[in-house]
Design an enzyme around this catalytic site. Structure first.
Site: not given
Ligand code: AMP
Ligand code: TRP
Length: 347
Positions: A124, A208, A211
């Site tokens: 992140k 994966k 969102k």
């Protein structure tokens, strides 16, 4: 602080389940299989708390004007998936101040080195670590506080949360030893295993389902209508080979393995049982069967989700009651923590 103790005393309190989902964007099939579906099963056998983790959501850029509705959306998804407010506590993290308070205490227990190893932080924060917020670095400590404010013993999550759960265990263990409070906090166990722990993107079997993937074709959203779901499955990446007789033969075919895994997870059967039914058949036959299973499983959830969203006041009532129930559990735990740490209080 008192000297560390090596004495191993196991936590002997009751079993309790806690999990959280961030109010960021639409939920998808990965969230449903990796998290929500497991929550629903657990509410029948355990005391459960399911939390919309809005404090975690502000660690990344977000829209303050959307936050309330995003929180309601996750609560609506919990309810639509089958959680019942009389069996499980459903609430918003920011409505219970014990989370942030315990997070501060844990900040003084956790070590920089532990947090620096967190792969989600590295992902992140990206290359420019210096500009990342302190909040995104501290994210897993707040997660430990979420779990341990309730002395939760079991945490149903997807595979991607494994490292964060290990950190929660390390923090609990270090707190117990450092403050000479053996067995005060349980070492929470992740509940990851089982079908659907890691659902992959429909466009790339090595990533994966997420969102944040820029391609909407990579995921099935809980808000997609039946036609959209069928179209996304039809367009999912596959290969020209037919399905084999055993899962070993799918080791080099991640996209095919993922679709078989989704089918099995939704049907509640083993991957092998899917191959027993479809081996020798190509994706021209398998994809329509998969689309049918996906639509059949998700259509009722989508329908109820939309019904709940049309009743924001009813959602607010669930969240308000849940917040009170959650605070009634967490506040006494945090009060005990203050005593253990040694703070002054009026005697
Ligand atoms: P998040 O959307 O990242 O807040 O995740 C909410 C829950 O869904 C967590 O328990 C995640 O581990 C789980 N989850 C997210 N993506 C996937 C996926 N692709 N497969 C399985 N579980 C997932
Ligand atoms: N980090 C989790 C995720 O991204 C969300 C979360 C926050 C959580 N606090 C938690 C999950 C406590 C389980 C328990 O999915």
């Amino acid at each position: 602080m008192t000297a560390m103790t090596d004495e191993i005393v196991q936590y002997s309190g009751p079993e309790r389940v806690f999990s959280g989902v961030q109010p960021t964007g639409n939920l998808h099939l990965g969230n449903y299989l990796g998290a929500l579906k497991k929550f629903v099963t657990l509410q029948d056998s355990h005391d459960c708390l399911f939390c919309v983790v809005d404090l975690h959501a502000i660690t990344m850029p977000y829209d303050a004007g959307q936050m309330k509705n995003n929180t309601r959306q996750i609560a609506a998804a919990f309810l639509a998936a089958g959680l019942k407010p009389d069996r499980a506590v459903i609430f918003a993290q920011s409505s219970v101040s014990a989370h942030t308070e315990l997070c501060w205490y844990f900040n003084c227990v956790a070590r920089m080195g532990w947090l620096e190893r967190m792969t989600q932080f590295k992902d992140k924060a990206g290359k420019d670590k210096e500009r990342a917020s302190v909040g995104i670095f501290d994210y897993p400590v707040l997660q430990a506080a979420d779990i341990l404010a309730y002395k939760a013993t079991h945490v149903p999550v997807g595979e991607d949360q494994k490292q964060h759960l290990e950190l929660s265990r390390d923090i609990a263990d270090r707190f117990n030893r450092e403050f000479n409070a053996p067995g005060f906090f349980p070492l929470p166990e992740p509940l990851i295993k089982g079908p659907g722990a890691r659902i992959m993107s429909l466009k790339d079997g090595s990533k994966k389902m997420s969102k944040s993937d820029p391609s909407d074709l990579s995921r099935i959203n809980l808000t997609d209508d039946a036609d959209t779901m069928a179209r996304k499955i039809k367009k999912a990446k596959t290969d020209p080979e037919p399905l084999p007789a055993s899962m070993d033969e799918l080791s080099e075919r991640p996209e095919a393995r993922n679709l078989v895994g989704i089918y099995a997870a939704l049907k509640g059967c083993e991957d092998q049982a899917v191959l027993d039914e479809f081996s020798g058949q190509g994706f021209g036959a398998f994809k329509p069967a998969l689309a049918e299973v996906v639509i059949e499983s998700l259509a009722p959830v989508t329908k109820q989700y939309n019904e709940w969203l049309a009743e924001p006041d009813a959602i607010d009532e669930v969240l308000a009651k849940g917040g009170e129930q959650a605070a009634a559990i967490a506040n006494p735990v945090v009060a005990e923590v203050r005593d253990i740490i040694g703070f002054w209080r009026k005697g």
